[in-house]
Design an enzyme around this catalytic site. Sequence first.
Site, PDB file in Angstrom:
ATOM      1  CG  ASP A 198     -63.415 -58.587  60.612  1.00 16.15           C
ATOM      2  OD1 ASP A 198     -62.961 -59.734  59.942  1.00 16.15           O
ATOM      3  OD2 ASP A 198     -64.368 -57.558  60.100  1.00 16.15           O
TER       4      ASP A 198
ATOM      5  CG  HIS B  59     -61.562 -58.336  57.236  1.00 19.11           C
ATOM      6  ND1 HIS B  59     -63.450 -57.804  57.207  1.00 19.11           N
ATOM      7  CD2 HIS B  59     -61.903 -57.512  55.734  1.00 19.11           C
ATOM      8  CE1 HIS B  59     -64.215 -57.345  56.477  1.00 19.11           C
ATOM      9  NE2 HIS B  59     -63.127 -57.153  55.791  1.00 19.11           N
TER      10      HIS B  59
ATOM     11  CB  SER C  24     -64.136 -54.326  54.278  1.00 20.11           C
ATOM     12  OG  SER C  24     -65.345 -55.053  54.613  1.00 20.11           O
TER      13      SER C  24
END
Length: 803
Positions: free
Chosen positions: A204, A229, A401
Site C-alpha cells: 500500500d 490508507h 479497500s
Amino acid sequence: MHFSGVTAALLGLSCAASATLDRRTYETHDFFALHLDDSTPPAQVARLLGARHEGQIGQLPGHHKFSLPRSQTSELDTLLEGLKARRKLRRRSGGDNGDGEEVGDGLDGVLWSQKLSSRQRLVKREGGDPSSKYSQISPRANRVEDAAAVAARKQAAESLAITDPIFNEQWHLFNTAELGHDLNVTGLWLEGITGKGVISAIVDDGLDMYSDDLKPNYFPKPRLFDDKHGTRCCGEIAAARNDVCGVGVAYDSKISGIRILSAPIDDADEAASINYAYHHNDIYSCSWGPPDDGKTMDAPGVLIQRAMVNGVQNGRHGKGSIYVFAAGNGASSDDNCNFDGYTNSIYSITVGAIDREGKHPSYAESCSAQMVVAYSSGSGDAIHTTDVGTNKCYSGHGGTSAAGPLAVGVMALALSIRPDLTWRDAQYLFMESAVPVNEDDGSWQVKKTGRKFSHDWGYGKVDAYTLVQLAKTWELVKPQAWYHSPWLRVQHAIPQGTQGLASSFEITAEALKKANVKRLEHVTVTMNVEHTRRGDLSLEMRSPEGIVSYLSTTRRPDNEREGYVDWTFMSVAHWGESGIGKWTVIIKDTNVNEHNGTFTDWQITLWGEAIEADNQPLHPFPDEHDHDHAIEDAIVATTSIAAGPTKTNEPSKPTDHIDRPVNAKPTPIEDASKPAVTTGTSNSTDTTSFEHFLPSFLPTFGASKRTQAWIYASLVLIIVFCLGLGVYFQIQRRKRIRNNPQDDYEFEMIQDEDDLQALTELYNAFAGESDEEVFSDDEEGPYQDRESEDGQTHENGEHPQGR
Ligand SMILES: *C1O[C@H](CO)[C@@H](O)[C@H](O)[C@H]1NC(C)=O
Ligand SMILES: *[C@@H]1O[C@H](CO)[C@@H](O)[C@H](O)[C@H]1NC(C)=O
Ligand SMILES: *[C@@H]1O[C@H](CO)[C@@H](O)[C@H](O)[C@H]1NC(C)=O
C-alpha cells in the site's frame, strides 16, 4: 526503537548509502529489464551493452534490471527492437526452446526484454483523505442495540482482556445492533486462535510505525506523511489488544508494509514488491488497482504476472503466497472487476463489500471473479480502525479497500492453525465457508453441488468462525492442473440489439482426463473482439451445467475504439463443476447505434484440481507470446445468433436484480434462432487472405503460404536487427571512448536534506532490504530472508516535489 532508533536508522542509511547510492532516476536514465538464461551472467550483458546492472528483479530468477543514461535512449530503443526481432526469429526457426540459430554475440541468452517506465498507474480503493466519498458518513443515530448481544460482547471482552477503547464501535467484529452482521470472530479468539506466527504484508502506501496500536505487531518501516490508507488497513488486520483504538481480526498476527502507492514506480519495482520476503510474508493485502472509472481496462505486465505466478509457486516455501485484492469501487461508473487484471487473476482472491445492514454498497463492483464479500462502509457507518498517529483512531474507513483486509485477517487466523494450507486451499476455504446473504434478491444461481454463487456477493460473506473450523480438518487439495482449448474462430459480425452472437465449444471427458483435470476451480476465457465502442459490449458464458458467468458488462463511460484484445476474463462461478460438455460464450452489443464490430476468436481454459498429483507439472510462467496465434490455426467454432438472458450493466443493488435469471434453465441457444454461420470444425475455409500475402515476383520456396510468410518476415527481421545492433555497438564504442567512467553516475553523493529525504523514501518504499538491517534492534528481529540479496537499490524515479 523510538526516536533515537530512528535517528540512528537514518544515519545508518546515509552511511550505507554513501557506498551504494546512486541517484539514478527516470529523469537521468532509462531502465530496462532482461530475462537471461542460466548461462548468461548479467555482468557480461551489462558490459556488452555499456549498461549498468541494477540487480535482480525481486525474487524472479534470471530477471535483471539495467540502466543507461538518457542520452542513449534512441540506441536503447534500437537495441530492444533488435532483441525482440531476433527472438521472434528464433521462435520461428527453432521453437520456443530457443534452439534456433545463434548470433554468437553474447546476447543469445536474452530470453525476454522490456523497457521499463515509471508511472503512477495504480490507485487506492478508497480516497485516503477525509474528503473521500467513502468516508463521508452520516452516522445513523437510531441504531438499537440488542441488550443480550451487548452483554455477550462485554463478557467476551472480559474473558479476552480486551480493553481497547473503540472495541465497542467495531461492529464488524461484534455487531450488537444488526445481529449476525459481523465477522463472527470472537469465538475463535476464545479458542486462543488470534493469528500468532502469521505475517500479512500490506502492499500500500506504507504504514505508521509510531502507532501504538500497530507497533507491537509490526515490522518497522519509517512513517511517511501519506500513509493513512495502509495504516488503516493494517489496523483492521492486526491492531494490537491494548489500550489504543480497537483490535484487529488477527490481533496477535504480524504485519509488514510494502510501499508502492506513494510515487510512480515501474513494473520491476512492483514485481519485486509482490514477492518481497515471500517466505516470511504469508498474505499480501492489496487494496488498490487500476482506476475504477468505468473506462480503464488494465492488466499487470508480463513481469508482474510472472512475479504473481512466482509467488504462488515458490512463496511460503512452495505453499504459495496468498494475494487478496479489493474488488474495486467503480460500480457507480459501471465498472466491473473483470476489467481489472489483478482482481480477475486466478492467483488473487477478490473481495467485495457488504455493509452493516447487509446491503450491497453503491460503490462495490460485482463480477464473476469475485469470490466473497466482507464488511465495509455503507448504510451510515464505516469500519472503525487505527489511524496515523500514536494514539489515533479512524471511524470512516471504507470502500472495498476496507473489506479486503478483513478477509486477510481471517485468513491469518486460519494460517495460524494450518500453516500448511496452499494458496488454492485458501481459495477453497473462502468459497466453502462463505455465507450466502440476501438469497432472494435474484442474484443467486444454485449449482449442482448445492453451493450458490452471485455476481454481487461471490459465494457469500466471510464468516471467520466457519472458515477456521473448516480449516482445522481441511484436507489439502491436489496440485493445479489445466486444460487449454484450441483457439476458436468465430469471425462474425455482432448483431446489435438484444440478440447475441453465441459461440460454443465441446470439451470431452477424455480431453479433461488427458489434461489431468478432475474438477474445476477457475475458468478463464481469452478473446479478441473488434468493436468501435468497447463500452457497448457485454459477454456471458454458460457452462455445460447451465451456470451463467457474466464475464463483462456494458460500461457507459467506456468509449474506447477497440473491443477486447487478447483480454482474459475470469470466473469463479463454475468452481466444483465437471467441465465436461458444451461451453458457450455469447457476446452482445445492446446499444443500437453507429458503433459495431466483429467477434474474432476465443480460447477457454479450465483450471482445476489434478486427478493424479504425481507428475503434474507447475504451469509455466506467463509469456508475452502466450496468446500468439494465427487466425488460420484457430478451429472454426459452432456459432449462432442467440437470444438468451442479458446482464448488461445494472447498478449493484439487490432491488435491481428482478429481471436477472435466477437458476434459470438455460435458454437453448440453437433453438433460439437459425444458425447464422458455419457449424463444424473445418479449418481451411478461409485462407484467401494468405494467398495474396506475397507479391508474385518473390520465390515461394515451394513452401506453404504461411511458411513463406515466416521466411520473408524472418529475413526482414534479421536485416533490421543486424543494422540496429551494428549502429548500437558503434555508438557504444564512441561513448566509451568519450566518457570518463567516473562521470557515469556511479557514486552520486547526497547533496542536501531533500536528497536525504528522497533516499529514505527510496529505501523504504519499494521492498528495499537495507532498512531491515538498520532496524534490527527490534526485538522481533528483522526478516532473515537474505537469500536473494544482491545489494541492489530499488530505484523508483520519483520526484520529491509535491510531497
Ligand atoms: C485441418 O486441416 C488439416 C489439413 O488440411 C486436416 O488434416 C485436419 O484434419 C483439419 N482439422 C480439422 C479439425 O478439420
Ligand atoms: C458464530 O460463531 C459461533 C461460535 O462462536 C457459532 O456457534 C455461530 O453459529 C456463528 N454465528 C453465525 C451467525 O454463523
Ligand atoms: C458496421 O457498420 C458499417 C456502417 O453501417 C457497415 O458498413 C459495416 O459492415 C458494419 N460492420 C460490422 C462488423 O457489422
